[in-house]
Structure formats: structure tokens, C-alpha cells
Design a protein around this motif. Structure first.
Motif, PDB file in Angstrom:
ATOM      1  N   VAL A 496       0.850  -1.191   0.000  1.00 20.34           N
ATOM      2  CA  VAL A 496       0.000   0.000   0.000  1.00 20.34           C
ATOM      3  C   VAL A 496       0.885   1.240   0.000  1.00 20.34           C
ATOM      4  O   VAL A 496       2.072   1.187   0.346  1.00 20.34           O
ATOM      5  N   VAL A 497       0.297   2.379  -0.350  1.00 19.23           N
ATOM      6  CA  VAL A 497       1.062   3.627  -0.436  1.00 19.23           C
ATOM      7  C   VAL A 497       1.429   4.135   0.950  1.00 19.23           C
ATOM      8  O   VAL A 497       2.565   4.542   1.195  1.00 19.23           O
ATOM      9  N   ARG A 498       0.489   4.121   1.859  1.00 20.51           N
ATOM     10  CA  ARG A 498       0.727   4.669   3.196  1.00 20.51           C
ATOM     11  C   ARG A 498       0.366   3.616   4.247  1.00 20.51           C
ATOM     12  O   ARG A 498      -0.772   3.555   4.709  1.00 20.51           O
ATOM     13  N   SER A 499       1.343   2.807   4.579  1.00 21.60           N
ATOM     14  CA  SER A 499       1.120   1.815   5.629  1.00 21.60           C
ATOM     15  C   SER A 499       1.278   2.479   6.995  1.00 21.60           C
ATOM     16  O   SER A 499       1.826   3.572   7.119  1.00 21.60           O
ATOM     17  N   TYR A 502      -3.840   3.684  11.951  1.00 11.27           N
ATOM     18  CA  TYR A 502      -4.905   4.633  11.697  1.00 11.27           C
ATOM     19  C   TYR A 502      -5.892   4.593  12.865  1.00 11.27           C
ATOM     20  O   TYR A 502      -6.048   3.561  13.531  1.00 11.27           O
ATOM     21  N   ILE A 514      -8.981   1.740   3.139  1.00 13.77           N
ATOM     22  CA  ILE A 514      -8.465   1.799   1.767  1.00 13.77           C
ATOM     23  C   ILE A 514      -9.592   2.362   0.915  1.00 13.77           C
ATOM     24  O   ILE A 514     -10.502   1.639   0.502  1.00 13.77           O
ATOM     25  N   LYS A 515      -9.540   3.663   0.659  1.00 12.29           N
ATOM     26  CA  LYS A 515     -10.691   4.341   0.072  1.00 12.29           C
ATOM     27  C   LYS A 515     -10.866   4.020  -1.414  1.00 12.29           C
ATOM     28  O   LYS A 515     -11.986   3.977  -1.920  1.00 12.29           O
ATOM     29  N   ASP A 516      -9.751   3.842  -2.145  1.00 11.46           N
ATOM     30  CA  ASP A 516      -9.855   3.537  -3.568  1.00 11.46           C
ATOM     31  C   ASP A 516      -8.577   2.861  -4.023  1.00 11.46           C
ATOM     32  O   ASP A 516      -7.651   2.626  -3.234  1.00 11.46           O
ATOM     33  N   LYS A 518      -6.201   4.006  -5.712  1.00 10.67           N
ATOM     34  CA  LYS A 518      -5.022   4.860  -5.653  1.00 10.67           C
ATOM     35  C   LYS A 518      -4.200   4.640  -4.378  1.00 10.67           C
ATOM     36  O   LYS A 518      -3.039   5.033  -4.320  1.00 10.67           O
ATOM     37  N   ALA A 519      -4.806   4.033  -3.361  1.00  9.92           N
ATOM     38  CA  ALA A 519      -4.101   3.770  -2.109  1.00  9.92           C
ATOM     39  C   ALA A 519      -3.198   2.547  -2.203  1.00  9.92           C
ATOM     40  O   ALA A 519      -2.477   2.228  -1.246  1.00  9.92           O
ATOM     41  N   LEU A 520      -3.237   1.825  -3.364  1.00 11.32           N
ATOM     42  CA  LEU A 520      -2.463   0.600  -3.532  1.00 11.32           C
ATOM     43  C   LEU A 520      -1.233   0.854  -4.390  1.00 11.32           C
ATOM     44  O   LEU A 520      -1.244   1.698  -5.292  1.00 11.32           O
TER      45      LEU A 520
END
Length: 610
Positions: A496-499, A502, A514-516, A518-520
Motif C-alpha cells: 500500500v502507499v501509506r502503511s 490509523y 483503503i478508500k480507492d 489509488k491507495a495501492l
């Protein structure tokens, strides 16, 4: 196959070593320990060259275990995990903290079952300047902590601890430590912010409760000589009392001029040219200026006068009792009780800071509590001394220790009846990381036994009642920290982009984390992702798999509702399936295996091979 062969050879070696360990007698192990517990000894220069007989056998056995286990995996902790799993039970968790020219090591034993009649483990510390080459050894017997002294600051050291007895040998993982000078060491507050975030999914290690405390207040007198010398240049107020040895600078201008430095003689008088003797002994500085003006006014008119103090007299005072250097001291006439104590090196650690007495003519004229100065800055009772005064420091009174999550942990002297709340206030109060729900007292009862008293909010003890609990001599107050475990969070990991962690909100789903797409990261495996969950009441782990692609496309069945402490893991496609490769050999610059991509041609492969 090579890896499997190494693992098999490791298992065979460990098995052989286990047989050898069982063959060792208790006498052999006693001889290997090198004479039992040693405390703060200096490190040996070359352990391998200095050991002989069974001690050398034990050291070589340790080296073989560490060397063979380190070949199994490059992971720092994996060799120890594999080694200890082969030993069926028992592992050592080692913690090492740097100090000034030393390293403080403590360790805990987990999973070791003690059989009936078995002797307890004995421990040996191994350390050195190079990883994997720990050539110095300290035997610590059955202790579970030790300070390695005589180390060089700013130089890395590597440490392991080995526990052994007949039929059992376990070794910790290697820990790195760099001793630092005192001024470079992190404070407890700095360490608390530098600590790693811990959740219920992580392996928890209980910190050792630090009982090493210093007596409060005595460090004030370390710079006593500088404090004493500075009194000679202090400004003098109008209430300063003149005496033999003081000098006055008299300057007159106007109808006549005069400039003279006069000294108070043993009779307490000064002699002014063209005027005569003026008695000033016992007068304050302001009163002395008036007396000089009146004496000159009897003979002259129309002048201006200025009187200043010149060289001040010295006085002799006695500092006795529990001080570092009792005796008679010659100090400035401006010296106060603190200055006299500084001249004597301050009270010793067996002396009181709370009931220091000043005697004049054999009677107590003043009593000072240094805690008023150290804790509140109140110097109202720090009076100036007179010639012949005696400063007496009695033996220290009742004391209490405060440890744990307080702002100023230490050992404090009590005066009169003191409550728990007053002691905590002296220690600066409980920190934000202190757990107020439980405060513990260690107490000596009746000069015969030690007991523990817990004051817990759950037992109906209010804060007011707790603060009024009377403290007795030699009590130790322990304020524990809140749990390091973070709450109200979920963790996202993997491709993922931002591990990271949260905030958890009730009703939160995977799509909220993971909203969409783009987060992958590229090459994410959408067909399957996992949620690792802690399930009460026994808090075991469960793994739930779901289709990440359909969840992000709005499939409510796959959009799993999350719970606190969940870990959502997204895999890379190449974690889940074998990555396609192609090979090239023969007359090329770099023959070998290369990743295969769609629409790849032979020309592309040849170009990649140079």
C-alpha cells in the motif's frame, strides 16, 4: 537444497551439543562459571586466549551454537528463535541500555519449565567490539541483570547472554549498544517519545522497574568552591553591619576636597583626616554614612559627601556535624548559611537537609530547611553569619523513596508527619504517563518484615484518602506507567502507499481504510487480502481473507467491518504467485535470469543481457 542441507546440519549439531550438555556434571558447570557471581569486573582483553579446561569448552560450545545458528538466516532474531525451538523450551529476552562508560543489561526467561530438583540457570555475559566475535565474558551466577563497566564511550559493543545448567543451554539474540557520556545520554522523557508504538498484535516486553535512585538535594554543593568565592563581589545592602576589618571610602567635594580610605580598627572606630575618630562598630552601612556626615558637618559647611564600602572583613565560623569536611572556616562577612555549608563541601548523604541549625553563644538562633530553597526558591531564612557562629548539620531524619513515573524520582527526607500526596508533590507530581489507578508502597513493618500495600481506585480509595496516607521511614512509593499498548487503532500493512496505524472508529470498514485503488502500490493482488484479528476472551489470533477488488468496487459482502487492533494486509501479486522469468545464456555480456514482461521479444532479452 543448499538451504535445507544447512538447516539439517544445524539440527544435527544442536542435537550433538544437547547430548554433550547432558553429559556435563554440576561440578563441571560450576568450574565453567569461573567462580560464581562477579560484580562490575573489568572486561578481559581476549577471552579465547585466557580460558582453559572446561571453561574453554563452554566458551567454544557457545561460539559454535551462535555461529551455526547465524548461518541459518540473516534475520537478527531468527537464529535465536531457531536455536531455542530446537532446544524444545526456554528463551532469553535481553535488553541493554547505554551508560557513561558502561552498559546496563537485564534479561528475562520465558517458556522454561523447571523440573523437580533441577538447579536454577546460571548466566554468562559475552560481549565484544565486533558482531559475532564476542571475546569477553563475565559470569554473573543466577543474577538477571548486570552492569558491564570499563567500556569506551561512542564505541559500539555487541552483547549476548547465555543461560546454562546440566542438560540445558540457551542463548539470547545479539544486542548492540553504544556507551555515551552523561551529557549525550537521552533523558527518560526523550526515551519515552522515541519508543516504538506497540499494539496488541505485537510482542510485549515488560520493562524492569528502575529502583536506582539518588538522594535529592546533595548535588547542589558540587560547585561549592565557586559559590563561596563569588560572595566577595556581591553588592552590599544598607543593612550591612560594620565591624573591625571593614574599610570605607570617603570622598568630599565643594567647600573643601578630601578623598580617604579608612578602616574600622579593633576599637570599632574610623579615623577621618581633619575630623577625628568616629565610632561605627555595630552600625548598619546606612547609619554609618549618617554618622560620618554628622562628624564632618561639625567643622565644614557647603560640601557634598559620598561614602562607599571598600574591602570587607572576614569572619570565622564553625561548620560541624554530618558535613563532608567539618571544621573552622574563614569566610566573607557577607557569607550566609549556604556559603558556610558550601565551604565545608555541603552536608554528607548521612546528614539532614531539613533541620540545619545556627548556634550563637551555644543557643539555636536560626533553623533552616534547605528544601524551602531547592523546591520553592525561598531564601528568607538563609541569614548572614557573624563571627563565631556555629552551623550544625544533624543526622538525616526519616526518608522516603519515590520511583517510577514521577517528574523527579529520588530519595527525599521527611519533616514531621508527611502524607503520600506531599511526597508526590516533592517529586514534582505524577507524569502524564503515570497510572493513577494504582500506587504501591513498599514498607518495613516493625523492624521485622517487608510488606507491599496497594492503593487502587478500583477498591474505592479516593485520591483525597490516598494523598492523606501517612508515610513511614524507609517507605518506597512506586508509580507505575500506563500500558505501552496503543488503543483505538487499526493497522494497514503490505503493498500500500501509506502503511501504518490509523484511528479506529466504530463501524469502520475496509473501504474506510483503503478508500480507492489509488491507495495501492502497483502489482497489488486484488483477489485476496487478509484481516488479522485478536479475538476475546483468550485473545487468540484469527485471520479473515476477503476479495479486495470487489470490496473497493462496492461489494458489501467483501467490505469487512473492522474491529479495534485489526491488521489489514495487502499482498503483492508476486507474494501470491510465482513471478514469470526468462533465461538467456551463451555469447552475451550478462547471461542469467530476467523478469518477463508482456509483449517481451527476444531482442528485448538480448538487450537486457548487454
Amino acid at each position: 537444497m543448499k538451504f535445507i542441507a544447512r538447516v539439517l546440519s544445524t539440527l544435527l549439531l544442536i542435537g550433538a551439543l544437547a547430548v554433550n550438555a547432558q553429559a556435563l556434571s554440576e561440578q563441571d558447570l560450576r568450574e565453567m562459571a569461573g567462580g560464581g557471581v562477579t560484580s562490575d569486573i573489568q572486561p578481559s582483553s581476549s577471552l579465547g586466549n585466557s580460558l582453559q579446561g572446561n571453561d574453554l569448552r563452554l566458551f567454544k560450545k557457545y561460539q559454535e551454537i551462535v555461529k551455526e545458528s547465524d548461518e541459518v538466516s540473516g534475520d537478527e532474531e531468527e537464529p535465536t528463535r531457531q536455536l531455542q525451538s530446537k532446544q524444545r523450551e526456554g528463551k532469553i529476552i535481553l535488553r541493554v541500555e547505554p551508560g557513561d562508560g558502561l552498559a546496563s543489561a537485564d534479561w528475562s526467561i520465558f517458556g522454561l519449565k523447571e523440573g523437580v530438583g533441577e538447579t536454577p540457570l546460571k548466566f554468562a555475559l559475552f560481549y565484544g567490539n565486533q558482531s559475532g566475535q564476542l571475546t569477553s565474558k563475565i559470569d554473573v551466577g543466577s543474577a538477571t541483570s548486570h552492569r558491564i563497566r570499563g567500556l569506551n564511550n561512542n564505541q559500539p559493543y555487541y552483547v549476548r547472554v547465555m543461560g546454562y545448567r546440566e542438560g540445558k543451554t540457551i542463548v539470547s539474540s545479539e544486542q548492540k549498544v553504544i556507551p555515551l557520556p552523561m551529557e549525550q545520554q537521552s533523558s527518560q522523557l526523550e526515551k519515552s517519545f522515541a519508543g516504538k508504538m506497540v499494539t496488541m498484535q505485537d510482542r510485549m516486553q515488560t520493562d524492569q522497574f528502575k529502583r536506582e535512585l539518588n538522594q535529592f538535594g546533595y548535588e547542589f554543593f558540587k560547585n561549592s568552591l565557586a559559590t563561596l568565592q563569588s560572595t566577595e563581589n556581591l553588592p552590599v545592602g544598607g543593612d550591612y553591619i560594620l565591624g573591625p576589618g571593614d574599610s570605607l571610602q570617603i570622598e568630599v567635594w565643594g567647600s573643601f576636597r578630601m578623598r580617604s580610605m579608612v578602616e574600622v580598627d579593633r576599637a570599632g572606630e574610623i579615623s577621618i583626616p581633619k575630623v577625628g575618630a568616629v565610632k561605627v562598630w555595630g552600625l548598619s552601612y546606612d547609619q554609618a554614612k549618617d554618622a560620618v556626615n554628622k562628624a564632618i558637618a561639625r567643622y565644614y559647611k557647603g560640601y557634598e559627601l559620598n561614602v562607599t564600602l571598600g574591602k570587607l572583613r572576614t569572619i570565622q565560623v564553625f561548620v560541624v556535624g554530618e558535613v563532608e569536611h567539618p571544621g573552622m572556616y574563614t569566610v566573607s562577612s557577607l557569607a550566609t548559611i549556604m556559603n558556610a555549608l558550601s565551604a565545608a563541601g555541603g552536608p554528607s548523604k548521612g546528614g539532614s537537609l531539613r533541620s540545619i541549625k545556627v548556634l550563637k553563644g551555644g543557643k539555636v538562633s536560626q533553623e533552616i530547611d534547605l528544601y524551602d530553597i531547592f523546591l520553592a526558591g525561598d531564601r528568607s531564612k538563609d541569614i548572614r553569619l557573624e563571627n563565631g557562629d556555629t552551623v550544625f548539620v544533624p543526622v538525616i531524619s526519616r526518608v522516603v523513596a519515590v520511583a517510577g513515573e514521577v517528574k523527579r524520582a529520588g530519595i527525599y527526607e521527611m519533616k514531621g508527619i508527611t502524607g503520600l500526596g506531599q511526597v508526590l508533590e516533592m517529586a514534582g507530581g505524577i507524569t502524564a504517563a503515570g497510572y493513577k489507578g494504582r500506587i504501591q508502597l513498599e514498607r518495613i513493618e516493625g523492624n521485622s518484615t517487608r510488606v507491599i500495600l496497594d492503593y487502587e481506585a478500583e477498591q474505592g480509595v479516593s485520591q483525597g484518602e490516598r494523598d492523606n496516607v501517612p508515610i513511614e521511614d524507609r517507605d518506597m512509593i512506586k508509580v507505575f506507567s500506563v500500558s505501552k499498548m496503543m488503543h483505538q487503532l487499526v493497522r494497514l500493512s503490505g503493498n500500500v502507499v501509506r502503511s501504518g496505524e490509523y484511528q479506529y472508529r466504530p463501524g469502520m470498514k475496509v473501504s474506510d481504510l483503503i478508500k480507492d485503488f489509488k491507495a495501492l502500490l502497483p502489482d497489488s493482488y486484488l483477489e485476496a487480502a487478509t484481516v488479522t484479528r485478536i479475538v476475546p476472551p483468550d485473545m487468540h489470533r484469527e485471520v479473515i481473507s476477503f476479495n479486495l477488488g470487489t470490496a473497493l468496487n462496492g461489494d458489501a459482502r467483501e467490505d469487512i467491518q473492522l474491529k479495534e487492533q485489526d491488521i489489514v494486509n495487502v499482498f503483492s501479486r508476486w507474494d501470491m504467485q510465482e513471478k514469470p522469468v526468462v533465461s538467456i545464456s551463451g555469447q552475451v555480456v550478462t547471461p542469467g535470469t530476467y523478469d518477463f514482461y508482456g509483449n517481451m521479444t527476444i531482442r528485448d532479452l538480448v538487450v537486457a543481457a548487454g
